[in-house]
Scaffold this active site. Sequence first.
Site, short mmCIF file in Angstrom:
data_model
loop_
_atom_site.label_atom_id
_atom_site.label_comp_id
_atom_site.label_asym_id
_atom_site.label_seq_id
_atom_site.Cartn_x
_atom_site.Cartn_y
_atom_site.Cartn_z
N ARG A 160 0.81 -1.17 -0.10
CA ARG A 160 0.21 -0.01 0.12
C ARG A 160 0.81 1.23 -0.02
O ARG A 160 0.46 2.22 0.71
CB ARG A 160 -0.86 -0.03 1.26
CG ARG A 160 -2.12 -1.09 1.09
CD ARG A 160 -2.90 -0.86 0.01
NE ARG A 160 -4.11 -1.51 0.10
CZ ARG A 160 -4.13 -2.94 -0.17
NH1 ARG A 160 -3.01 -3.54 -0.82
NH2 ARG A 160 -5.30 -3.47 -0.04
N SER A 234 -10.72 -0.21 3.00
CA SER A 234 -10.12 -0.47 4.34
C SER A 234 -9.42 1.06 4.66
O SER A 234 -8.91 1.71 3.58
CB SER A 234 -8.68 -1.27 4.01
OG SER A 234 -9.22 -2.33 3.58
N GLU A 329 -4.91 4.27 5.42
CA GLU A 329 -4.66 4.02 4.25
C GLU A 329 -5.02 4.88 3.38
O GLU A 329 -4.25 5.27 2.32
CB GLU A 329 -5.39 2.52 3.80
CG GLU A 329 -4.73 1.79 2.85
CD GLU A 329 -5.79 1.32 1.59
OE1 GLU A 329 -5.49 2.30 0.72
OE2 GLU A 329 -6.29 0.31 1.72
N1 EPU Z 1 -11.41 -9.84 10.24
C1 EPU Z 1 -11.89 -9.57 11.63
N2 EPU Z 1 -12.93 -8.81 11.77
C2 EPU Z 1 -13.40 -8.06 10.83
C3 EPU Z 1 -12.98 -8.38 9.40
C4 EPU Z 1 -11.85 -9.29 9.31
O1 EPU Z 1 -11.47 -10.13 12.69
O2 EPU Z 1 -14.57 -7.25 11.00
C5 EPU Z 1 -10.39 -10.89 10.25
C6 EPU Z 1 -10.44 -11.92 9.17
O3 EPU Z 1 -11.10 -13.01 9.87
C7 EPU Z 1 -9.60 -12.25 8.61
C8 EPU Z 1 -8.57 -10.91 8.64
O4 EPU Z 1 -9.32 -9.97 9.37
O5 EPU Z 1 -8.74 -13.27 9.43
C9 EPU Z 1 -8.48 -10.47 7.22
O6 EPU Z 1 -9.89 -10.02 6.69
P1 EPU Z 1 -10.00 -9.81 5.19
O7 EPU Z 1 -9.68 -10.97 4.45
O8 EPU Z 1 -11.24 -9.24 5.02
O9 EPU Z 1 -8.84 -8.73 4.73
P2 EPU Z 1 -8.46 -7.21 5.35
O10 EPU Z 1 -7.10 -7.59 5.89
O11 EPU Z 1 -9.60 -6.71 6.43
C10 EPU Z 1 -7.15 -6.70 3.13
C11 EPU Z 1 -7.18 -5.42 2.39
C12 EPU Z 1 -8.23 -5.31 1.47
C13 EPU Z 1 -8.45 -6.39 0.49
C14 EPU Z 1 -8.24 -7.70 1.28
C15 EPU Z 1 -8.40 -9.15 0.61
C16 EPU Z 1 -5.71 -3.93 3.49
C17 EPU Z 1 -5.57 -2.63 4.26
N3 EPU Z 1 -6.88 -4.24 3.02
O12 EPU Z 1 -8.28 -6.34 3.89
O13 EPU Z 1 -8.09 -4.23 0.52
O14 EPU Z 1 -9.66 -6.42 -0.46
O15 EPU Z 1 -7.39 -7.78 2.29
O16 EPU Z 1 -7.01 -9.31 0.08
O17 EPU Z 1 -4.60 -4.45 3.05
C18 EPU Z 1 -8.50 -1.82 0.71
O18 EPU Z 1 -7.22 -1.68 0.45
O19 EPU Z 1 -9.32 -0.75 0.71
C19 EPU Z 1 -8.92 -3.14 0.62
C20 EPU Z 1 -10.33 -3.38 0.70
#
Ligand code: EPU
Length: 334
Positions: A160, A234, A329
């Site tokens: 990012r 995010s 972000e």
């Molecule tokens: N989780 C929680 N609580 C929540 C949501 C998620 O505990 O409310 C946990 C999930 O259980 C999982 C972990 O967090 O173990 C990761 O969640 P998720 O797969 O939804 O991904 P993220 O880390 O929240 C990142 C990117 C997203 C991208 C997804 C999929 C960043 C800042 N965000 O989100 O990108 O779509 O992975 O690869 O790196 C963005 O940048 O705007 C964005 C949406």
Amino acid sequence: MNTAPHALKTLNTFGVEAWAQSLHTLHKPEAIAPLLDQHGAPDLLLGGGSNVLLVQQSFQQVWLNRLMGRTVLARDTRTVRIRLQAGEPWDAAVAWCLAQGAFGLENLSLIPGCCGAAPIQNIGAYGVEIAQFIHRVEAMDLNSGAVHHLAANECDFAYRHSIFRSPEGKRWLILAIELNLSATFQPTLDYPGLRQLDDQNAAAELTAQQIRQAVIALRRSKLPDPSLLGNAGSFFKNPIVASTQLEQLLSAYPQLPHWPHEQGAKLSAAWLIQHCGLKGYRQGDAAVHANHALILVNHGMASGAELWQLAQNIQSTVHQKTGVRLEPEPQILH
Ligand code: EPU
């Protein structure tokens, strides 16, 4: 002369109120240098407005990037080189690349915003980042009006992050991106929500279009649609911590999701925010999304300052409870 300010509310996906004294829409690259000569550099550049939080409400000069054009520049048996002008909407460009037989972007389907913004924050999702495909970025130096081509290794890409987010990188106006995509389809199915595609389909039968549809379904199930509920995806980056801090955190929170990273580990910011009891937390119309703790939403009338206040409260609560510092972000414009 008409000096009524231009409303920016519909030009940022948080849907916060802000105004520009003058608003110029860029349609043609050759019109930019004269604009720069006449008015100087803008104080805000917008593409899709999907990665900014406008805390400041009044801007002098705003430029809207609507440079359009998509071209196949070259093709051989392995690689398809594609040029996308900065104002092209990202998701339509992904669909177009697949239709040209140029593969690799399917995991990045349905990311909001324009092509020019993609390298700025090095957009990434479901195991893929745009940096993997960047050949070069064409950009105008707003200090001189000169057009440069920055090769991928000059863009300082990281999670990012890119040179375009650094203080010295703010001078670049991105005009176009050139990508090296693959002429043959090789699926990336590392993300847990996509792995089932591997089981359901013999790998040979799986198509890029199926991955695109699976990614679109995943995003629609997890992430709020900005046209229905203001948000910028995010709001915080997943924090990167050293191995020693990871060990301490895991002894306190054995369930904390984490992934290997060259500097130690990347942690789930969503999990930390949820663990602090903030999922669904609301201050007026500014809130943490009830279904995904990493997304801040505007329930209607929140100002940029109110959303920023909520974000700062989240940062300090998470830091006090866990010792982890969360970084925003989107670009925060004060
Ligand atoms: N989780 C929680 N609580 C929540 C949501 C998620 O505990 O409310 C946990 C999930 O259980 C999982 C972990 O967090 O173990 C990761 O969640 P998720 O797969 O939804 O991904 P993220 O880390 O929240 C990142 C990117 C997203 C991208 C997804 C999929 C960043 C800042 N965000 O989100 O990108 O779509 O992975 O690869 O790196 C963005 O940048 O705007 C964005 C949406």
